[in-house]
Design an enzyme around this catalytic site. Structure first.
Site, PDB file in Angstrom:
ATOM      1  N   ASP A  26       3.945 -36.366  47.233  1.00  0.00           N
ATOM      2  CA  ASP A  26       3.441 -35.837  48.429  1.00  0.00           C
ATOM      3  C   ASP A  26       3.369 -36.890  49.592  1.00  0.00           C
ATOM      4  O   ASP A  26       2.332 -37.018  50.496  1.00  0.00           O
ATOM      5  CB  ASP A  26       2.265 -34.993  48.541  1.00  0.00           C
ATOM      6  CG  ASP A  26       2.264 -33.677  47.512  1.00  0.00           C
ATOM      7  OD1 ASP A  26       3.446 -33.661  46.965  1.00  0.00           O
ATOM      8  OD2 ASP A  26       1.281 -33.220  47.335  1.00  0.00           O
ATOM      9  N   LYS A 130       6.705 -28.304  45.883  1.00  0.00           N
ATOM     10  CA  LYS A 130       5.662 -27.624  44.967  1.00  0.00           C
ATOM     11  C   LYS A 130       4.922 -26.727  46.236  1.00  0.00           C
ATOM     12  O   LYS A 130       4.660 -27.429  47.413  1.00  0.00           O
ATOM     13  CB  LYS A 130       4.992 -28.575  44.523  1.00  0.00           C
ATOM     14  CG  LYS A 130       4.461 -29.393  45.219  1.00  0.00           C
ATOM     15  CD  LYS A 130       3.741 -30.656  44.266  1.00  0.00           C
ATOM     16  CE  LYS A 130       2.921 -31.715  44.914  1.00  0.00           C
ATOM     17  NZ  LYS A 130       1.818 -31.210  45.509  1.00  0.00           N
ATOM     18  N   CYS A 163      -3.849 -33.724  44.985  1.00  0.00           N
ATOM     19  CA  CYS A 163      -2.483 -33.621  44.244  1.00  0.00           C
ATOM     20  C   CYS A 163      -2.299 -34.622  43.287  1.00  0.00           C
ATOM     21  O   CYS A 163      -1.477 -34.296  42.313  1.00  0.00           O
ATOM     22  CB  CYS A 163      -1.394 -33.579  45.367  1.00  0.00           C
ATOM     23  SG  CYS A 163      -1.537 -32.114  46.392  1.00  0.00           S
TER      24      CYS A 163
HETATM   25  N1  TIU Z   1      -1.187 -33.588  48.390  1.00  0.00           N
HETATM   26  C1  TIU Z   1      -2.331 -33.415  48.472  1.00  0.00           C
HETATM   27  O1  TIU Z   1      -3.209 -34.080  48.163  1.00  0.00           O
HETATM   28  N2  TIU Z   1      -2.647 -32.155  49.478  1.00  0.00           N
HETATM   29  C2  TIU Z   1      -3.982 -31.975  50.029  1.00  0.00           C
HETATM   30  O2  TIU Z   1      -4.265 -31.047  50.573  1.00  0.00           O
HETATM   31  N3  TIU Z   1      -4.593 -33.122  49.790  1.00  0.00           N
HETATM   32  C3  TIU Z   1      -5.943 -33.129  50.491  1.00  0.00           C
HETATM   33  O3  TIU Z   1      -6.987 -33.968  50.069  1.00  0.00           O
HETATM   34  N4  TIU Z   1      -6.240 -32.187  51.484  1.00  0.00           N
END
Ligand code: TIU
Length: 221
Positions: A26, A130, A163
């Site tokens: 991400d 995802k 994530c």
């Molecule tokens: N990619 C990921 O970690 N999604 C989140 O929403 N992370 C947060 O820390 N908000």
């Protein structure tokens, strides 16, 4: 042939480059640039931007060594049919699907949803879209890894306790050995960064190993 190993905590991790993949979690504009989902949730994105340069070094070395490289993106279909109602209102109000400076937040095809230019995938590197925090949930990641006979995952990206942690736990239960270079993962909360990494490596690597970019690069040489 000498056996490869990564220096790590709580102990060195042996690996075979042929069965090792780099998973970039991400590294999207929505999480690491101002105006995206991360900032909408009230976070300061400068905390996670420290991971970009070390990630780039590991990515370049992995490409040079011919490792399988997989990128993930968290986000949803434009009609939000794959976004649970409980997720839609998380953050105290609705952000997902709303219009922001980089397009609709966390929606596939929008500018903010895409991977940052510094770490942009090149041809042949699978990109996994995802809907959840874990990269295995409702995706073909496990199938792709199995088809490549992958056993070891180098996991980088954001955020460490969300994530990255969710994906490492999912991977561990599926039999993968995960190593996390600590400077290649980022959190909006310094204390979460520290404890999320400690949780992984505690109890004799209960669900993974913690290392750093230099040790990963040295191990791949
Ligand atoms: N990619 C990921 O970690 N999604 C989140 O929403 N992370 C947060 O820390 N908000």
């Amino acid at each position: 042939m000498t056996q490869h190993q990564f220096q790590a905590e709580p102990f060195a991790l042996p690996f075979d480059p042929a069965s090792t993949a780099l998973v970039m979690i991400d590294m999207q504009r929505d999480f690491v640039e101002p105006g995206g989902f991360g900032e909408a949730l009230g976070n300061d994105v400068s905390f996670v931007r420290t991971a970009i340069a070390p990630c780039k070094l590991v990515l370049e070395k992995a490409r040079e060594k011919g490792l399988l490289i997989i990128h993930t993106r968290e986000g949803h279909r434009p009609d939000l049919s794959d976004c649970p109602a409980a997720k839609l209102t998380r953050g105290g109000q609705t952000f997902i699907g709303e219009k922001g400076p980089m397009g609709r937040i966390l929606v596939r095809g929008e500018q903010g949803h895409d991977i940052i230019p510094e770490l942009y995938p090149i041809a042949g590197e699978p990109v996994i879209d995802k809907p959840g925090k874990g990269a295995f949930y409702q995706t073909d990641l496990h199938l792709i890894l199995q088809n490549h006979n992958i056993k070891t995952l180098i996991v980088c990206g954001v955020t460490t306790e969300v994530c990255v942690n969710t994906t490492v736990r999912e991977a561990n239960d599926r039999g993968y050995e995960c190593i996390i270079p600590q400077d290649c993962v980022g959190s909006y909360f310094p204390e979460f960064q520290k404890y999320a990494l400690e949780m992984i490596k505690a109890q004799g690597a209960i669900f993974g190993w913690v290392s750093n970019a230099d040790a990963i690069i040295a191990g791949l040489k």
